[in-house]
Design a protein around this motif. Structure first.
Motif, PDB file in Angstrom:
ATOM      1  N   ALA A  13      36.495  11.936  14.164  1.00 25.87           N
ATOM      2  CA  ALA A  13      36.704  10.784  13.247  1.00 25.87           C
ATOM      3  C   ALA A  13      36.417  11.159  11.539  1.00 25.87           C
ATOM      4  CB  ALA A  13      35.323   9.801  13.277  1.00 25.87           C
ATOM      5  N   LEU A  14      37.907  11.170  11.234  1.00 28.44           N
ATOM      6  CA  LEU A  14      38.199  11.756   9.783  1.00 28.44           C
ATOM      7  C   LEU A  14      37.729  10.395   8.898  1.00 28.44           C
ATOM      8  CD1 LEU A  14      39.914  13.724  10.646  1.00 28.44           C
ATOM      9  CD2 LEU A  14      41.181  13.815   9.111  1.00 28.44           C
ATOM     10  N   PRO A  15      37.801  10.010   7.051  1.00 30.79           N
ATOM     11  CA  PRO A  15      37.882   8.990   6.905  1.00 30.79           C
ATOM     12  C   PRO A  15      38.982   7.717   7.289  1.00 30.79           C
ATOM     13  CG  PRO A  15      36.926  11.252   5.081  1.00 30.79           C
ATOM     14  CD  PRO A  15      37.949  10.890   6.247  1.00 30.79           C
ATOM     15  N   PRO A  57      31.830  15.364  23.371  1.00 30.26           N
ATOM     16  CA  PRO A  57      31.637  16.072  21.761  1.00 30.26           C
ATOM     17  C   PRO A  57      32.626  14.691  20.409  1.00 30.26           C
ATOM     18  CG  PRO A  57      33.132  18.100  22.724  1.00 30.26           C
ATOM     19  CD  PRO A  57      33.086  16.456  23.514  1.00 30.26           C
ATOM     20  N   ILE A  58      31.674  14.372  19.734  1.00 29.41           N
ATOM     21  CA  ILE A  58      32.117  13.262  18.450  1.00 29.41           C
ATOM     22  C   ILE A  58      31.872  13.735  17.253  1.00 29.41           C
ATOM     23  CG2 ILE A  58      31.377  11.107  17.436  1.00 29.41           C
ATOM     24  CD1 ILE A  58      30.953   9.935  19.912  1.00 29.41           C
ATOM     25  N   GLY A  59      32.909  14.365  16.862  1.00 33.77           N
ATOM     26  CA  GLY A  59      31.916  14.808  15.078  1.00 33.77           C
ATOM     27  C   GLY A  59      32.257  14.082  13.795  1.00 33.77           C
ATOM     28  N   LEU A  60      32.118  14.096  13.310  1.00 29.00           N
ATOM     29  CA  LEU A  60      32.554  12.993  11.664  1.00 29.00           C
ATOM     30  C   LEU A  60      32.358  14.104  10.606  1.00 29.00           C
ATOM     31  CD1 LEU A  60      29.495  10.699  11.791  1.00 29.00           C
ATOM     32  CD2 LEU A  60      31.600  10.523  13.212  1.00 29.00           C
ATOM     33  N   LEU A  61      33.860  13.974  10.312  1.00 27.71           N
ATOM     34  CA  LEU A  61      34.412  15.234   8.863  1.00 27.71           C
ATOM     35  C   LEU A  61      33.771  14.180   7.318  1.00 27.71           C
ATOM     36  CD1 LEU A  61      36.018  17.356   7.952  1.00 27.71           C
ATOM     37  CD2 LEU A  61      37.570  16.342   8.029  1.00 27.71           C
ATOM     38  N   THR A  74      34.251  14.670   4.037  1.00 27.29           N
ATOM     39  CA  THR A  74      34.555  14.472   3.492  1.00 27.29           C
ATOM     40  C   THR A  74      34.232  13.769   1.648  1.00 27.29           C
ATOM     41  OG1 THR A  74      36.398  14.846   4.649  1.00 27.29           O
ATOM     42  CG2 THR A  74      36.581  14.420   2.153  1.00 27.29           C
ATOM     43  N   GLY A  75      33.818  14.954   1.558  1.00 26.13           N
ATOM     44  CA  GLY A  75      32.973  13.939   0.161  1.00 26.13           C
ATOM     45  C   GLY A  75      32.035  13.404  -0.301  1.00 26.13           C
ATOM     46  N   GLY A  76      30.846  12.919   0.974  1.00 25.14           N
ATOM     47  CA  GLY A  76      29.972  12.288   1.295  1.00 25.14           C
ATOM     48  C   GLY A  76      30.467  10.781   2.059  1.00 25.14           C
ATOM     49  N   PHE A  77      32.140  11.556   2.647  1.00 22.60           N
ATOM     50  CA  PHE A  77      32.799  10.119   2.701  1.00 22.60           C
ATOM     51  C   PHE A  77      30.993   9.291   4.153  1.00 22.60           C
ATOM     52  CE2 PHE A  77      34.963   7.137   5.646  1.00 22.60           C
ATOM     53  CZ  PHE A  77      35.653   5.651   5.212  1.00 22.60           C
ATOM     54  N   TYR A  78      31.034   9.598   4.743  1.00 25.31           N
ATOM     55  CA  TYR A  78      29.973   9.678   5.892  1.00 25.31           C
ATOM     56  C   TYR A  78      28.421   9.363   5.242  1.00 25.31           C
ATOM     57  CZ  TYR A  78      34.011   8.605   9.786  1.00 25.31           C
ATOM     58  OH  TYR A  78      35.117   8.436   9.555  1.00 25.31           O
ATOM     59  N   ASP A  79      28.145   9.990   4.682  1.00 22.92           N
ATOM     60  CA  ASP A  79      26.777   9.570   4.211  1.00 22.92           C
ATOM     61  C   ASP A  79      26.351   7.970   4.341  1.00 22.92           C
ATOM     62  OD1 ASP A  79      26.832  12.337   3.325  1.00 22.92           O
ATOM     63  OD2 ASP A  79      26.973  12.100   1.255  1.00 22.92           O
ATOM     64  N   THR A 125      30.937  18.924   5.945  1.00 15.42           N
ATOM     65  CA  THR A 125      31.880  18.629   4.941  1.00 15.42           C
ATOM     66  C   THR A 125      32.617  19.295   5.493  1.00 15.42           C
ATOM     67  OG1 THR A 125      30.706  19.744   4.251  1.00 15.42           O
ATOM     68  CG2 THR A 125      30.245  17.164   3.537  1.00 15.42           C
ATOM     69  N   GLU A 126      32.706  20.442   6.076  1.00 21.75           N
ATOM     70  CA  GLU A 126      33.906  21.559   6.251  1.00 21.75           C
ATOM     71  C   GLU A 126      34.850  21.416   7.264  1.00 21.75           C
ATOM     72  OE1 GLU A 126      36.091  22.419   3.416  1.00 21.75           O
ATOM     73  OE2 GLU A 126      34.223  21.669   2.263  1.00 21.75           O
ATOM     74  N   PRO A 127      36.425  21.651   7.940  1.00 18.73           N
ATOM     75  CA  PRO A 127      36.833  20.850   8.982  1.00 18.73           C
ATOM     76  C   PRO A 127      36.410  22.213   9.760  1.00 18.73           C
ATOM     77  CG  PRO A 127      38.456  20.823   7.248  1.00 18.73           C
ATOM     78  CD  PRO A 127      36.574  21.003   6.630  1.00 18.73           C
ATOM     79  N   ALA A 128      36.636  23.497   9.296  1.00 19.85           N
ATOM     80  CA  ALA A 128      36.137  24.531  10.495  1.00 19.85           C
ATOM     81  C   ALA A 128      34.944  24.650  11.100  1.00 19.85           C
ATOM     82  CB  ALA A 128      36.551  26.052   9.321  1.00 19.85           C
ATOM     83  N   ALA A 129      34.219  24.185   9.552  1.00 18.77           N
ATOM     84  CA  ALA A 129      32.427  24.367   9.864  1.00 18.77           C
ATOM     85  C   ALA A 129      32.144  23.365  11.069  1.00 18.77           C
ATOM     86  CB  ALA A 129      31.893  24.173   8.745  1.00 18.77           C
ATOM     87  N   LEU A 130      32.937  21.673  10.887  1.00 21.76           N
ATOM     88  CA  LEU A 130      32.775  20.945  12.353  1.00 21.76           C
ATOM     89  C   LEU A 130      33.545  21.623  13.548  1.00 21.76           C
ATOM     90  CD1 LEU A 130      32.347  18.270  12.695  1.00 21.76           C
ATOM     91  CD2 LEU A 130      34.010  17.392  11.504  1.00 21.76           C
ATOM     92  N   LEU A 131      34.724  22.324  13.426  1.00 21.13           N
ATOM     93  CA  LEU A 131      35.319  22.485  14.946  1.00 21.13           C
ATOM     94  C   LEU A 131      34.727  22.769  15.746  1.00 21.13           C
ATOM     95  CD1 LEU A 131      39.155  22.476  13.394  1.00 21.13           C
ATOM     96  CD2 LEU A 131      37.831  20.886  15.044  1.00 21.13           C
ATOM     97  N   GLU A 132      34.296  23.909  14.746  1.00 20.08           N
ATOM     98  CA  GLU A 132      32.886  25.089  14.942  1.00 20.08           C
ATOM     99  C   GLU A 132      32.116  23.971  16.580  1.00 20.08           C
ATOM    100  OE1 GLU A 132      32.460  28.515  16.288  1.00 20.08           O
ATOM    101  OE2 GLU A 132      34.987  27.951  15.699  1.00 20.08           O
TER     102      GLU A 132
END
Length: 196
Positions: free
Chosen positions: A106-108, A132-136, A138-143, A170-177
């Motif tokens: 899920a992106l913003p 797996p479910i991941g939240l990106l 970005t800019g604290g959107f999901y805070d 907050t970073e795509p590469a780290a989230l995908l890992e």
């Protein structure tokens, strides 16, 4: 840890108020393609949706869009995809995205993105899937959502294990890992009379 070949991406058909939303979406698309994974998404060429699709396509990735006929004009169908599947209803779209995906990202986005995300979270909570479910974030959107999950936990509406049915970064590469190395939590009984 299962092999992930396709990722369902939920995100907004609007671009949002900050350029970083589309920038990070395009980066995410490029990274997913670089990992050899395909993208399943809502089929639009505009907003965050268009950015993630175009990022993947520019990197040589496979992108499948699933779009209800009634949204073809409103969300502006992306006709440059690897595959564009037209369906009749939102329910058909969501089910097909779920069935074709090995992971959820899920992106913003707005209400539609949240509705799709929460259905996947609920199904995971009920033990209906272990994808797996991941939240990106970005800019604290999901805070605010992360804070709400903590409030739910503190007030007895979810268990500690439910906090681990998704990952975020907050970073795509780290989230995908994190998505690649995801191991579903042991949820135990679905509910008791006293507490979920």
């Amino acid at each position: 840890m299962s092999i992930i070949s396709t990722v369902a991406v939920y995100c907004g058909s609007s671009a949002g108020t900050q350029p970083v939303y589309c920038e990070k979406a395009a980066e995410t698309g490029r990274l997913i393609a670089g990992l050899g994974m395909g993208i399943i998404y809502g089929g639009a060429k505009v907003g965050v949706m268009g950015a993630v699709a175009d990022g993947a396509l520019q990197a040589g990735g496979r992108v499948t869009g699933i779009l209800p006929h009634f949204l073809e004009q409103r969300e502006v169908a992306h006709h440059g995809l690897t595959e564009l599947i037209m369906v009749e209803t939102m329910h058909e779209r969501k089910l097909m995205m779920y069935e074709k995906a090995d992971a959820i990202l899920a992106l913003p986005g707005g209400f539609g993105t949240m509705e799709e995300l929460f259905e996947m979270l609920t199904w995971a909570q009920l033990g209906l899937h272990q994808k797996p479910i991941g939240l990106l974030n970005t800019g604290g959107f999901y805070d605010p959502l992360l804070a709400l999950a903590q409030t739910m936990l503190e007030n007895g509406f979810i268990r500690e294990a439910h906090r681990h049915i998704f990952v975020h970064d907050t970073e795509p590469a780290a989230l995908l890992e994190k998505i690649k190395s995801f191991r579903p939590p042991q949820l135990g009984k679905l509910m008791t009379r006293e507490r979920i």
